[in-house]
Design an enzyme around this catalytic site. Structure first.
Site, PDB file in Angstrom:
ATOM      1  N   GLU A   1       0.825  -1.214   0.000  1.00 16.02           N
ATOM      2  CA  GLU A   1       0.000   0.000   0.000  1.00 16.02           C
ATOM      3  C   GLU A   1       0.860   1.265   0.000  1.00 16.02           C
ATOM      4  O   GLU A   1       0.570   2.224  -0.728  1.00 16.02           O
ATOM      5  CB  GLU A   1      -0.949  -0.012   1.202  1.00 16.02           C
ATOM      6  CG  GLU A   1      -1.998  -1.104   1.080  1.00 16.02           C
ATOM      7  CD  GLU A   1      -2.947  -1.159   2.259  1.00 16.02           C
ATOM      8  OE1 GLU A   1      -4.137  -0.917   2.063  1.00 16.02           O
ATOM      9  OE2 GLU A   1      -2.488  -1.448   3.387  1.00 16.02           O
TER      10      GLU A   1
ATOM     11  N   GLU B   1      -5.193  -9.386   3.246  1.00 16.31           N
ATOM     12  CA  GLU B   1      -6.037  -9.139   4.426  1.00 16.31           C
ATOM     13  C   GLU B   1      -7.262 -10.055   4.509  1.00 16.31           C
ATOM     14  O   GLU B   1      -7.779 -10.311   5.608  1.00 16.31           O
ATOM     15  CB  GLU B   1      -6.477  -7.665   4.456  1.00 16.31           C
ATOM     16  CG  GLU B   1      -5.355  -6.685   4.765  1.00 16.31           C
ATOM     17  CD  GLU B   1      -4.488  -6.322   3.558  1.00 16.31           C
ATOM     18  OE1 GLU B   1      -3.543  -5.549   3.725  1.00 16.31           O
ATOM     19  OE2 GLU B   1      -4.765  -6.834   2.443  1.00 16.31           O
TER      20      GLU B   1
END
Length: 261
Positions: free
Chosen positions: A115, A135
Protein backbone atom coordinates in the site's frame (compact mmCIF):
# COMPACT_ATOMS: atom_id res chain seq x y z
CA UNK A 1 30.64 13.11 0.99
CA UNK A 2 27.79 14.73 2.92
CA UNK A 3 25.79 11.87 4.44
CA UNK A 4 23.64 11.72 7.58
CA UNK A 5 21.70 8.85 9.18
CA UNK A 6 18.91 8.90 11.77
CA UNK A 7 17.73 5.56 13.24
CA UNK A 8 14.10 5.14 14.36
CA UNK A 9 11.89 2.20 15.39
CA UNK A 10 11.87 -0.27 12.49
CA UNK A 11 13.47 2.06 9.95
CA UNK A 12 16.11 4.73 9.42
CA UNK A 13 16.47 7.97 7.46
CA UNK A 14 19.56 8.56 5.33
CA UNK A 15 20.36 11.85 3.62
CA UNK A 16 22.98 12.02 0.88
CA UNK A 17 23.26 15.75 0.24
CA UNK A 18 25.68 15.29 -2.68
CA UNK A 19 23.13 13.14 -4.53
CA UNK A 20 20.27 15.40 -3.29
CA UNK A 21 18.62 12.19 -2.11
CA UNK A 22 16.80 11.24 1.09
CA UNK A 23 16.14 7.57 1.85
CA UNK A 24 13.64 5.98 4.22
CA UNK A 25 14.99 2.45 4.82
CA UNK A 26 12.76 -0.24 6.36
CA UNK A 27 14.99 -2.26 8.70
CA UNK A 28 13.22 -4.70 10.99
CA UNK A 29 14.54 -8.11 9.94
CA UNK A 30 13.82 -10.59 8.63
CA UNK A 31 10.60 -9.36 6.97
CA UNK A 32 10.50 -5.63 7.79
CA UNK A 33 7.08 -5.78 9.46
CA UNK A 34 5.55 -2.34 10.04
CA UNK A 35 4.16 -1.61 13.51
CA UNK A 36 1.20 0.67 14.26
CA UNK A 37 3.49 3.30 15.81
CA UNK A 38 5.86 3.08 12.86
CA UNK A 39 3.14 4.21 10.43
CA UNK A 40 2.91 7.59 12.13
CA UNK A 41 6.71 7.81 12.30
CA UNK A 42 6.97 7.01 8.57
CA UNK A 43 4.53 9.83 7.79
CA UNK A 44 6.65 12.23 9.82
CA UNK A 45 9.79 10.99 8.02
CA UNK A 46 8.27 11.77 4.62
CA UNK A 47 7.23 15.23 5.87
CA UNK A 48 10.76 15.80 7.25
CA UNK A 49 12.45 14.90 3.94
CA UNK A 50 9.88 16.89 1.96
CA UNK A 51 10.84 19.99 3.97
CA UNK A 52 14.62 19.38 3.75
CA UNK A 53 16.24 21.72 1.21
CA UNK A 54 19.13 19.27 0.66
CA UNK A 55 16.76 16.62 -0.70
CA UNK A 56 15.30 16.66 -4.22
CA UNK A 57 14.14 13.03 -4.46
CA UNK A 58 12.84 10.68 -1.73
CA UNK A 59 13.53 6.93 -1.90
CA UNK A 60 11.64 4.28 0.09
CA UNK A 61 13.61 1.02 0.27
CA UNK A 62 14.36 -1.84 2.64
CA UNK A 63 17.17 -3.96 4.04
CA UNK A 64 17.33 -7.65 3.15
CA UNK A 65 15.64 -9.83 0.56
CA UNK A 66 12.06 -8.75 1.37
CA UNK A 67 10.68 -5.19 1.24
CA UNK A 68 7.98 -5.88 3.83
CA UNK A 69 5.65 -8.75 4.73
CA UNK A 70 3.14 -6.12 5.93
CA UNK A 71 1.88 -4.87 9.27
CA UNK A 72 2.43 -6.38 12.71
CA UNK A 73 -0.74 -8.46 12.86
CA UNK A 74 -1.53 -8.33 16.61
CA UNK A 75 -1.27 -4.55 16.46
CA UNK A 76 -4.61 -4.39 14.64
CA UNK A 77 -6.48 -5.93 17.58
CA UNK A 78 -4.67 -3.71 20.08
CA UNK A 79 -5.44 -0.44 18.24
CA UNK A 80 -8.72 1.44 18.67
CA UNK A 81 -11.22 1.67 15.77
CA UNK A 82 -10.57 5.42 15.61
CA UNK A 83 -6.82 4.85 15.36
CA UNK A 84 -7.07 2.32 12.53
CA UNK A 85 -9.45 4.57 10.60
CA UNK A 86 -6.53 7.01 10.23
CA UNK A 87 -4.12 4.44 8.80
CA UNK A 88 -4.66 5.48 5.18
CA UNK A 89 -3.67 9.10 5.97
CA UNK A 90 -0.24 8.02 7.22
CA UNK A 91 0.34 5.64 4.31
CA UNK A 92 -0.65 8.35 1.79
CA UNK A 93 2.33 10.48 2.92
CA UNK A 94 4.42 9.68 -0.22
CA UNK A 95 1.58 10.91 -2.44
CA UNK A 96 1.22 14.13 -0.41
CA UNK A 97 4.96 14.83 -0.54
CA UNK A 98 5.68 17.55 -3.09
CA UNK A 99 8.91 15.87 -4.19
CA UNK A 100 9.14 12.75 -6.38
CA UNK A 101 9.10 9.51 -4.37
CA UNK A 102 10.61 6.22 -5.59
CA UNK A 103 9.78 2.84 -4.03
CA UNK A 104 12.46 0.18 -4.56
CA UNK A 105 10.77 -3.20 -4.02
CA UNK A 106 12.18 -6.71 -3.78
CA UNK A 107 10.83 -9.98 -2.41
CA UNK A 108 7.64 -9.98 -0.34
CA UNK A 109 5.83 -6.64 -0.64
CA UNK A 110 2.58 -7.44 1.14
CA UNK A 111 -0.22 -5.54 2.85
CA UNK A 112 0.86 -2.13 4.09
CA UNK A 113 4.23 -2.65 2.36
CA UNK A 114 2.39 -2.82 -0.97
CA UNK A 115 0.00 0.00 0.00
CA UNK A 116 2.77 2.48 0.84
CA UNK A 117 4.57 1.52 -2.39
CA UNK A 118 1.36 2.22 -4.35
CA UNK A 119 1.32 5.72 -2.79
CA UNK A 120 4.78 6.42 -4.28
CA UNK A 121 5.29 7.94 -7.75
CA UNK A 122 7.62 5.28 -9.14
CA UNK A 123 7.88 1.59 -8.28
CA UNK A 124 11.16 -0.03 -9.30
CA UNK A 125 10.90 -3.78 -8.83
CA UNK A 126 13.39 -6.60 -8.60
CA UNK A 127 12.55 -9.82 -10.43
CA UNK A 128 12.03 -11.36 -6.96
CA UNK A 129 9.03 -9.14 -6.12
CA UNK A 130 5.71 -10.59 -5.02
CA UNK A 131 2.93 -8.06 -4.41
CA UNK A 132 -0.14 -9.01 -2.36
CA UNK A 133 -3.01 -7.64 -0.29
CA UNK A 134 -3.59 -10.70 1.95
CA UNK A 135 -6.04 -9.14 4.43
CA UNK A 136 -8.94 -11.42 3.39
CA UNK A 137 -7.05 -14.30 5.01
CA UNK A 138 -7.47 -12.45 8.33
CA UNK A 139 -11.15 -11.68 7.77
CA UNK A 140 -10.32 -8.10 6.83
CA UNK A 141 -9.86 -5.88 3.80
CA UNK A 142 -6.93 -3.58 2.89
CA UNK A 143 -7.21 -0.54 5.16
CA UNK A 144 -4.57 1.91 3.96
CA UNK A 145 -5.77 2.77 0.48
CA UNK A 146 -4.44 -0.35 -1.23
CA UNK A 147 -7.54 -1.60 -3.00
CA UNK A 148 -8.53 1.94 -4.00
CA UNK A 149 -5.14 2.84 -5.49
CA UNK A 150 -4.79 -0.55 -7.15
CA UNK A 151 -8.19 -0.26 -8.81
CA UNK A 152 -7.15 3.06 -10.37
CA UNK A 153 -4.12 1.31 -11.90
CA UNK A 154 -5.43 -2.10 -12.99
CA UNK A 155 -9.24 -1.81 -12.99
CA UNK A 156 -11.97 -3.50 -10.98
CA UNK A 157 -11.69 -7.02 -12.45
CA UNK A 158 -8.01 -7.47 -11.64
CA UNK A 159 -8.36 -5.72 -8.27
CA UNK A 160 -11.15 -8.09 -7.20
CA UNK A 161 -8.97 -11.01 -8.28
CA UNK A 162 -6.03 -9.73 -6.19
CA UNK A 163 -8.00 -8.57 -3.12
CA UNK A 164 -10.81 -11.12 -2.83
CA UNK A 165 -8.49 -14.10 -3.42
CA UNK A 166 -5.46 -12.70 -1.53
CA UNK A 167 -3.56 -13.38 -4.73
CA UNK A 168 0.17 -12.83 -5.15
CA UNK A 169 1.32 -10.88 -8.21
CA UNK A 170 4.86 -11.59 -9.35
CA UNK A 171 7.23 -8.99 -10.77
CA UNK A 172 6.68 -9.59 -14.49
CA UNK A 173 2.90 -9.50 -14.13
CA UNK A 174 3.13 -6.34 -11.99
CA UNK A 175 5.16 -4.71 -14.75
CA UNK A 176 2.84 -5.94 -17.53
CA UNK A 177 -0.20 -4.61 -15.65
CA UNK A 178 1.33 -1.17 -15.09
CA UNK A 179 1.77 -1.56 -11.33
CA UNK A 180 5.57 -1.44 -11.61
CA UNK A 181 7.39 1.38 -13.40
CA UNK A 182 10.49 -0.64 -14.18
CA UNK A 183 11.52 -4.31 -13.77
CA UNK A 184 15.19 -5.12 -13.23
CA UNK A 185 17.42 -8.02 -12.20
CA UNK A 186 17.70 -8.31 -8.42
CA UNK A 187 21.37 -7.30 -8.48
CA UNK A 188 20.49 -4.14 -10.45
CA UNK A 189 17.83 -2.66 -8.14
CA UNK A 190 20.17 -0.27 -6.29
CA UNK A 191 21.82 0.91 -9.52
CA UNK A 192 18.43 1.44 -11.22
CA UNK A 193 17.24 3.45 -8.19
CA UNK A 194 20.37 5.63 -8.20
CA UNK A 195 20.02 6.18 -11.97
CA UNK A 196 16.39 7.32 -11.61
CA UNK A 197 17.36 9.68 -8.77
CA UNK A 198 20.08 11.22 -10.97
CA UNK A 199 17.62 11.61 -13.84
CA UNK A 200 14.92 13.25 -11.71
CA UNK A 201 17.41 15.64 -10.08
CA UNK A 202 18.20 16.97 -13.56
CA UNK A 203 14.70 18.37 -14.07
CA UNK A 204 13.22 21.60 -12.72
CA UNK A 205 12.08 21.02 -9.11
CA UNK A 206 9.18 23.41 -9.70
CA UNK A 207 8.03 21.62 -12.86
CA UNK A 208 8.35 18.24 -11.12
CA UNK A 209 6.28 19.36 -8.12
CA UNK A 210 3.68 20.87 -10.43
CA UNK A 211 3.41 17.74 -12.59
CA UNK A 212 3.07 15.45 -9.56
CA UNK A 213 0.37 17.52 -7.89
CA UNK A 214 -1.54 18.04 -11.14
CA UNK A 215 -1.57 14.32 -11.97
CA UNK A 216 -2.59 13.34 -8.42
CA UNK A 217 -5.31 16.00 -8.26
CA UNK A 218 -6.79 15.15 -11.67
CA UNK A 219 -6.80 11.35 -11.29
CA UNK A 220 -10.50 11.47 -10.37
CA UNK A 221 -11.39 14.52 -12.50
CA UNK A 222 -13.34 14.61 -15.74
CA UNK A 223 -11.26 15.07 -18.88
CA UNK A 224 -12.43 18.66 -19.38
CA UNK A 225 -11.57 19.58 -15.76
CA UNK A 226 -8.16 17.90 -16.03
CA UNK A 227 -7.35 19.80 -19.23
CA UNK A 228 -8.48 23.08 -17.64
CA UNK A 229 -6.27 22.52 -14.57
CA UNK A 230 -3.34 21.49 -16.78
CA UNK A 231 -3.71 24.79 -18.64
CA UNK A 232 -3.63 26.80 -15.42
CA UNK A 233 -0.51 24.95 -14.22
CA UNK A 234 1.15 25.45 -17.62
CA UNK A 235 0.47 29.19 -17.58
CA UNK A 236 1.82 29.47 -14.02
CA UNK A 237 5.08 27.77 -15.04
CA UNK A 238 5.26 30.03 -18.11
CA UNK A 239 6.43 32.90 -15.87
CA UNK A 240 8.92 30.80 -13.85
CA UNK A 241 12.70 31.31 -13.80
CA UNK A 242 13.16 27.61 -14.52
CA UNK A 243 11.14 27.77 -17.76
CA UNK A 244 13.18 30.75 -18.97
CA UNK A 245 16.38 28.91 -18.06
CA UNK A 246 15.16 25.77 -19.85
CA UNK A 247 14.38 27.66 -23.06
CA UNK A 248 17.64 29.62 -22.98
CA UNK A 249 19.68 26.47 -22.30
CA UNK A 250 17.93 24.67 -25.16
CA UNK A 251 18.79 27.45 -27.63
CA UNK A 252 22.36 27.74 -26.33
CA UNK A 253 22.75 23.93 -26.54
CA UNK A 254 23.90 23.73 -22.92
CA UNK A 255 22.68 21.89 -19.84
CA UNK A 256 20.06 23.88 -17.88
CA UNK A 257 20.77 25.00 -14.33
CA UNK A 258 17.36 24.82 -12.66
CA UNK A 259 16.82 26.59 -9.33
CA UNK A 260 13.26 25.60 -8.52
CA UNK A 261 11.79 29.08 -8.85
Amino acid sequence: MSHTTETLDGFRIEIDADAQRGDIVLDRGPFNTISMEQRDALRLAFEQLDADARVRVIVLRAEGEHFSSGGYIMGFLEASPEHVSHLAWNIAAPARARKPVIAANRGYTFGVGFEISLACDFRLVSETVEYALPEQKLGQIPGSGGSARLQKIVGITRTKDIVMRSKRIKAQQAYDWGIATELVADSELEAATAALVRELVGFSPLAQRTAKKLLNDTEDASLSTAIELEGHCYSRLRSSDDFREGVEAFHAKRKPNFQGS
